[in-house]
Scaffold this motif. Sequence first.
Motif, PDB file in Angstrom:
ATOM      1  N   PHE A   1      -6.311   6.940   3.220  1.00  0.00           N
ATOM      2  CA  PHE A   1      -5.082   6.672   3.967  1.00  0.00           C
ATOM      3  C   PHE A   1      -5.227   5.408   4.810  1.00  0.00           C
ATOM      4  O   PHE A   1      -4.371   4.524   4.794  1.00  0.00           O
ATOM      5  N   THR A   2      -6.328   5.348   5.520  1.00  0.00           N
ATOM      6  CA  THR A   2      -6.558   4.187   6.380  1.00  0.00           C
ATOM      7  C   THR A   2      -6.672   2.905   5.564  1.00  0.00           C
ATOM      8  O   THR A   2      -6.108   1.876   5.926  1.00  0.00           O
ATOM      9  N   ASN A   3      -7.382   2.991   4.479  1.00  0.00           N
ATOM     10  CA  ASN A   3      -7.532   1.814   3.625  1.00  0.00           C
ATOM     11  C   ASN A   3      -6.193   1.290   3.122  1.00  0.00           C
ATOM     12  O   ASN A   3      -6.034   0.097   2.902  1.00  0.00           O
ATOM     13  N   CYS A   4      -5.261   2.194   2.943  1.00  0.00           N
ATOM     14  CA  CYS A   4      -3.960   1.794   2.400  1.00  0.00           C
ATOM     15  C   CYS A   4      -2.963   1.431   3.492  1.00  0.00           C
ATOM     16  O   CYS A   4      -1.824   1.082   3.203  1.00  0.00           O
ATOM     17  N   SER A   5      -3.395   1.551   4.726  1.00  0.00           N
ATOM     18  CA  SER A   5      -2.509   1.225   5.828  1.00  0.00           C
ATOM     19  C   SER A   5      -2.870  -0.160   6.367  1.00  0.00           C
ATOM     20  O   SER A   5      -3.999  -0.602   6.229  1.00  0.00           O
ATOM     21  N   ASN A   6      -1.923  -0.807   6.942  1.00  0.00           N
ATOM     22  CA  ASN A   6      -2.183  -2.110   7.557  1.00  0.00           C
ATOM     23  C   ASN A   6      -2.869  -3.069   6.616  1.00  0.00           C
ATOM     24  O   ASN A   6      -3.657  -3.882   7.026  1.00  0.00           O
ATOM     25  N   SER A   7      -2.585  -2.942   5.371  1.00  0.00           N
ATOM     26  CA  SER A   7      -3.238  -3.832   4.418  1.00  0.00           C
ATOM     27  C   SER A   7      -2.230  -4.155   3.341  1.00  0.00           C
ATOM     28  O   SER A   7      -1.358  -3.370   3.031  1.00  0.00           O
ATOM     29  N   LYS A   8      -2.342  -5.333   2.788  1.00  0.00           N
ATOM     30  CA  LYS A   8      -1.461  -5.697   1.692  1.00  0.00           C
ATOM     31  C   LYS A   8      -2.260  -5.811   0.405  1.00  0.00           C
ATOM     32  O   LYS A   8      -2.007  -6.672  -0.410  1.00  0.00           O
TER      33      LYS A   8
END
Lengths: 174, 174
Positions: free
Chosen positions: B136-143
Motif C-alpha cells: 500500500f505504501t509503495n503504491c502511495s505518493n508515487s507515480k
Amino acid sequence: MLSRILFYSIDKAIKRYRQFAQANIDRAGFSITIDQWLVLNVIQEKPDSTQMEIAERTFKDQASIARIIHLLIQQKLVAVENHPTDRRRSQMRVTAEGNRILEDVMPTILNNRAVALRGISEEEIAQLQYLLEKIFTNCSNSKSHETQLPNQDDLSLQMGATAPDAANTATERA
Amino acid sequence: MLSRILFYSIDKAIKRYRQFAQANIDRAGFSITIDQWLVLNVIQEKPDSTQMEIAERTFKDQASIARIIHLLIQQKLVAVENHPTDRRRSQMRVTAEGNRILEDVMPTILNNRAVALRGISEEEIAQLQYLLEKIFTNCSNSKSHETQLPNQDDLSLQMGATAPDAANTATERA
DNA sequence: GTAAAGTATATGATATATCATATATATTCG
DNA sequence: CGAATATATATGATATATCATATACTTTAC
C-alpha cells in the motif's frame, strides 16, 4: 478498527495497487484498462480460449469477459471471424494494434509491479502467496459454518476446510 | 502464468473471500451486501461521519458511499433528518431494523473470517498485514517510474517511494 | 436421427468503482 | 459584508462484478 481485519487490509492493498497501476498506464498515454489489457493478453496467448477459460485464467466471470471482449473489439484491438468448428463461438485474433498496445504497455506494467513490491523479498512474496492461496482454499468447497472446531486449531491446514456443513449460527430472516 | 504474479493472487484471494462471505450471508437469509453492511457499521459507530470520512474508513470512494447510503435509506436501515449545523449534510441514524440486521449478521461475518483464516497463525496474519501495508505504501505518493534504483534495493522501505518522477519508459500514445 | 443434456455466448438487472462535474452550503479573508 | 475558496453531496458516464436467464449450437444417449 477495520484496519485490523485482514480482509480489509487485503482489499485496501489491492485497491491501491489497481489505482496506482491504472494511473500510471493512463499517464503513459494508453487508453486501456488493466482488465482489458489482462484479457487481451490471454487472448494473445491462447486465441482459441472460450470465454469461460479466459474467465478462469483471469479470475473473472464469463459475463464480464463477454463485455470486456466486446470493448476490445470496439477498440479494434481484437478482431473476430467465424469459428472453424463451433458456430456458437467466434474465432478471435489480436490485431496489429492490439499487439502493439500489449507490447507498449508491458514496461509500465512491469514497472508498476516492481515499484509496488519494493523492499519486499522473494521469500516474503512466496510467503504472501502461500497464505493467500490458503485463504483461497479455505473459502472454496466450504459453506462457512462449523462455528468452532472442537479444539483442533490448525488441523485443517492441508484440507482446505472441507468440514461438515452445519447450520449457520445467525438468525434466519427474509 | 498469472498465478505467479502476486497481484493476481491477491485479487483471486479477496474475490473468493467476498464470494464466499456474501454467499454465506445470503444463505443465512439476509438481504444485504457486504459493502452495505460495512457502511452501515460505520454509520452506527459514528453516525455523524461525512461521506468522505466513511469512504476513508471503508477504503471506498465518496460516490460509492453516496449510492450505498441511498440504498440503505431505501431499505430503511438508515434514517435521515436535517443536520443540526450543516445544511449540506443529513443527520444519519441507524434504524431499529438496521441495528437488528447488524447484530444478526455479525456471527456470520465472524464465522466467515474464522473459516477463511483457518490454519493461519496470528504471526502469519501479522506478517501478511505488514506486507500488504508495505505494498500500500509503495503504491502511495508515487507515480511508479524510477525504473531501476541504481543499486540500493531496500532503501525506500520507510519512505513510501517518493523518489523523483522520471518519464515513463513506455512509448507515448493517444 | 432425435430428444435430452450440455456448452458458449449474450444480455438484463443490480451493485459497486471511478472520474468528472454540478449544486448547495460553509468558511475564510480582504 | 462579499468575493474567493473550500467542503458535502449528488449524479452522469463508463467499466466491472454477479446472478440469472435466454438463445443458439453441440454432444450424448437412446
